[in-house]
Design an enzyme around this catalytic site. Structure first.
Site, PDB file in Angstrom:
ATOM      1  N   ASP A 173      43.121  47.883  48.166  1.00 36.21           N
ATOM      2  CA  ASP A 173      43.509  48.031  46.766  1.00 36.21           C
ATOM      3  C   ASP A 173      43.685  46.680  46.080  1.00 36.21           C
ATOM      4  OD1 ASP A 173      44.569  49.711  44.524  1.00 36.21           O
ATOM      5  OD2 ASP A 173      46.391  48.568  44.942  1.00 36.21           O
TER       6      ASP A 173
ATOM      7  N   GLU B 254      38.314  47.324  46.308  1.00 35.19           N
ATOM      8  CA  GLU B 254      38.436  47.648  44.890  1.00 35.19           C
ATOM      9  C   GLU B 254      38.542  46.313  44.166  1.00 35.19           C
ATOM     10  OE1 GLU B 254      41.292  49.522  41.475  1.00 35.19           O
ATOM     11  OE2 GLU B 254      42.052  48.455  43.203  1.00 35.19           O
TER      12      GLU B 254
END
Length: 690
Positions: free
Chosen positions: A316, A369
């Protein structure tokens, strides 16, 4: 008084040296709480890193939370490790560390390496174990066949607490085991190859969706025990479905029992808020320049892959790690040693992370990401990249949603939005995401983003999905998007499953089933996912008609597919378009088919004519259905994809909960030959090892 903590250590001098050098990748075997036998006595060994503490003691129900009765010993080597053995306590015992800093500050902290935590809002750690008798060996031996970059990877992203809840008690979260029993038949029917779980590590604040972690090594107790999660993963594996976890090494919250100011100092985070505080999320940024912190994070990644048999990690907020000025104004950040904005320490950490992960587990994937144009995110470290296996294609997502959100009348003026991605599609190994972030916070659900009346909205959505599945790259779709949920995602309630009884929603789901089948069974859609060899434009410039046509190519020319999209609500009759080769081209999939709740404008096949068009020697006239796409193949078996889907659907175990009783009859993934490999397992003595 008599010491209640006995001298004992799991650390060797070599362990300590690796830890201090940032090279120990399995710290969970040493730190934390470990129920074991010492000198013939059952008890628990504790170890924690608190180099700036004046004293550290273990507190819990076993000593009335008395900070003076069970003081740990600090190692003599300057490592800052406090440790000791407490006899008479074992698995299930609640505990925390009572830490007194050199400045006299007192705090009660959860164990950073705890394998289990109390269910929030309670915050104690729990002595636990990750012992489990795994029965997914058939999957583990051939996992590389499912995770390869030249294989179809269609990911179903989901939040466990809101996928489905107890219909008799909507406030109740289901157990990992209950979710597995319901999820597996659904994933098999829908045809996804993997599921991706929003972070299931322990987090105190439920509305954070798991992205504000305090228990990095603990599966969230909201859904059950560590063994319950292992059952969940095992059953997915036994039914040929991979599991990816969201993982958050970018920041952590400031909860009093967490990592923030762990020993009275900024141990895990930078002391200077210009480096250590994240203004967007009111959280704290790891100090990637500290060796021990890097060991902590890399060990955590390896832990989930080893102990839980996870098949991949989606990392993330990588962009927030790479840039020192991320979400900061001038004067709010500190340049690196060369005066630049790049966080060189974070870059080094990410490279080391990926080298370690692929070194231990070459058959998994790490997925970044990363929303900027940082070069080489998914290129090998030895080639100057960050070493990830894949990267989310955020630019494609934003451009595509912006384009499909426009009234078709004006799309001709924005044609470049839907073609621009092909200018950079092969710079990285891209995964095409339609993620949870796109259906919350007022952005609207996927159906709500589409223009027009109800029929046009659903037709637009179906065409978008066909475009996504035929565009180069692997795929990710957030739960609820596969049946066109009309409301935004709400983490406090189940998906709106009742919508599946209505034809437009069922039609979207049937299309997703067909697209997943097409993706898995047509090599042209995955063999060259990350190479320009796999894609060729036929017509990218017809902005006035908003028509796109392209070819997806496989290793064999006979596998090539021709795709044509009509992105307006007007049926285009006798639309001539070039074709890549002569012969009869049969429609494999038409998103306007009545099965998908379309208008059923049909053209089963076209015959290529020797008429030069669009610089092609062969062409044909098409009837292009409104707001729809066609996928054609030359001379295939003449059977619609929708029928093949019905014939090919794998049957899950009749009762998934019974699978654990069928140890002698594991369910192998279809069409896979087992290859010899060493079984990764965590079968250990449950009292002597975690």
């Amino acid at each position: 008084m008599q010491r209640s903590v006995e001298i004992y250590s799991l650390f060797t001098d070599f362990d300590v040296s690796l830890f201090r050098a940032g090279k120990h990748h399995k710290l969970y075997e040493k730190f934390g709480s470990h129920a074991l036998l010492h000198n013939g006595n059952a008890g628990t060994y504790f170890a924690v890193w608190a180099p700036n503490a004046d004293s550290v003691s273990v507190i819990g129900n076993f000593n009335g939370w008395n900070p003076y009765s069970h003081t740990l010993l600090v190692r003599w080597d300057g490592s800052g490790i406090w440790e000791g053995f407490v006899p008479g306590i074992g698995v299930g015992e609640l505990y925390k560390y009572h830490i007194r800093s050199y400045q006299g500050e007192m705090s009660e902290k959860g164990d950073p390496f705890a394998l289990q935590c109390e269910q929030p809002p309670k915050t104690a750690s729990v002595v636990s174990t990750t012992w489990y008798e795994w029965d997914d060996e058939d999957w583990m031996q051939v996992r590389h066949e499912h995770n390869g970059l030249n294989k179809p990877i269609a990911v179903y992203e989901m939040h466990l607490g809101s996928w489905i809840r107890d219909p008799d008690n909507p406030e109740k979260l289901l157990n990992y085991r209950d979710i597995a029993d319901k999820l597996i038949p659904y994933i098999i029917e829908a045809g996804f190859t993997h599921v991706e779980l929003l972070p299931i590590m322990e987090h105190p604040y439920y509305p954070s969706w798991g992205y504000q972690l305090t228990g990095y090594f603990a599966a969230s107790s909201r859904y059950g025990s560590p063994q319950d999660l292992m059952y969940f993963i095992e059953q997915l594996h036994r039914n040929g479905i991979g599991v990816v976890l969201d993982w958050v090494p970018s920041h952590f919250p400031g909860d009093a029992h967490g990592l923030h100011r762990f020993d009275g100092t900024h141990l895990y985070e930078h002391e200077d808020p210009r480096l250590g505080y994240h203004p967007d999320w009111s959280s704290y940024i790891f100090n990637y320049g500290r060796n021990e912190v890097r060991s902590f994070l890399i060990s955590n990644a390896i832990f989930w892959l080893e102990r839980y048999h996870v098949d991949g990690l989606r990392v993330d907020a990588v962009a927030s790690m790479l840039y020192l000025d991320y979400s900061r104004n001038e004067g709010e950040w500190i340049p690196n040693e060369y005066g630049g904005r790049e966080n060189l320490q974070a870059v080094g950490f990410l490279k080391e992370l990926n080298e370690a992960v692929y070194g231990y587990f070459p058959d998994v994937q790490t997925i970044a990401e990363e929303s900027t144009s940082w070069p080489g995110v998914s290129r090998p470290v030895y080639g100057g990249g960050l070493g990830f296996g894949m990267k989310w294609m955020m630019g494609w997502m934003h451009d595509t949603l912006a384009y499909f959100g426009r009234d078709p009348l004006f799309r001709q003026h924005h044609h470049g939005q839907v073609t621009f991605s092909m200018l950079y599609a092969f710079h990285e190994n891209f995964m095409l995401p339609i993620s949870h972030d796109e259906v919350v916070h007022g952005k609207g659900s996927m159906v709500q983003k589409m223009p027009g009346d109800e029929w046009q909205r659903f037709a637009n959505l179906r065409t978008l999905y066909l475009y996504m599945y035929t565009h180069p790259g692997t795929k990710l779709l957030f739960m609820g998007c596969e049946f066109g949920q009309t409301s935004e995602w709400n983490h406090n309630q189940s998906l709106d499953w009742h919508l599946m009884q209505y034809e437009p929603h069922r039609g979207v789901f049937e299309l997703i089933k067909s697209l997943n089948y097409l993706y898995r069974n047509e090599p042209a859609l995955y063999e060259y996912s990350f190479s320009a060899e796999g894609f060729e434009w036929i017509e990218e410039g017809d902005a006035p008609n908003s028509v796109l046509a392209y070819v997806r190519k496989g290793i064999r020319r006979e596998d090539d597919l021709f795709i044509i999209l009509n992105l307006t609500p007007v049926v285009r009759y006798s639309y001539r378009c070039g074709l890549p080769a002569q012969g009869e081209w049969t429609v494999l999939l038409n998103s306007d088919d009545h099965v998908y709740c379309g208008s059923d404008a049909q053209q089963p096949s076209v015959q290529a004519e020797p008429i030069r068009w669009m610089n092609r020697e062969w062409s044909a006239k098409f009837t292009l259905p409104p707001l729809a796409g066609l996928v054609l193949k030359r001379n295939p078996e003449k059977q619609p994809i929708r029928n093949k889907v019905l014939q090919s659907e794998k049957k899950p175990l009749k009762n998934v909960s019974e699978a654990s009783q069928e140890k002698k009859k594991p369910v192998k993934p279809a069409n896979v030959t087992a290859l010899p490999s060493k079984r990764r397992t965590t079968k250990k003595n449950p009292i002597n090892n975690n």
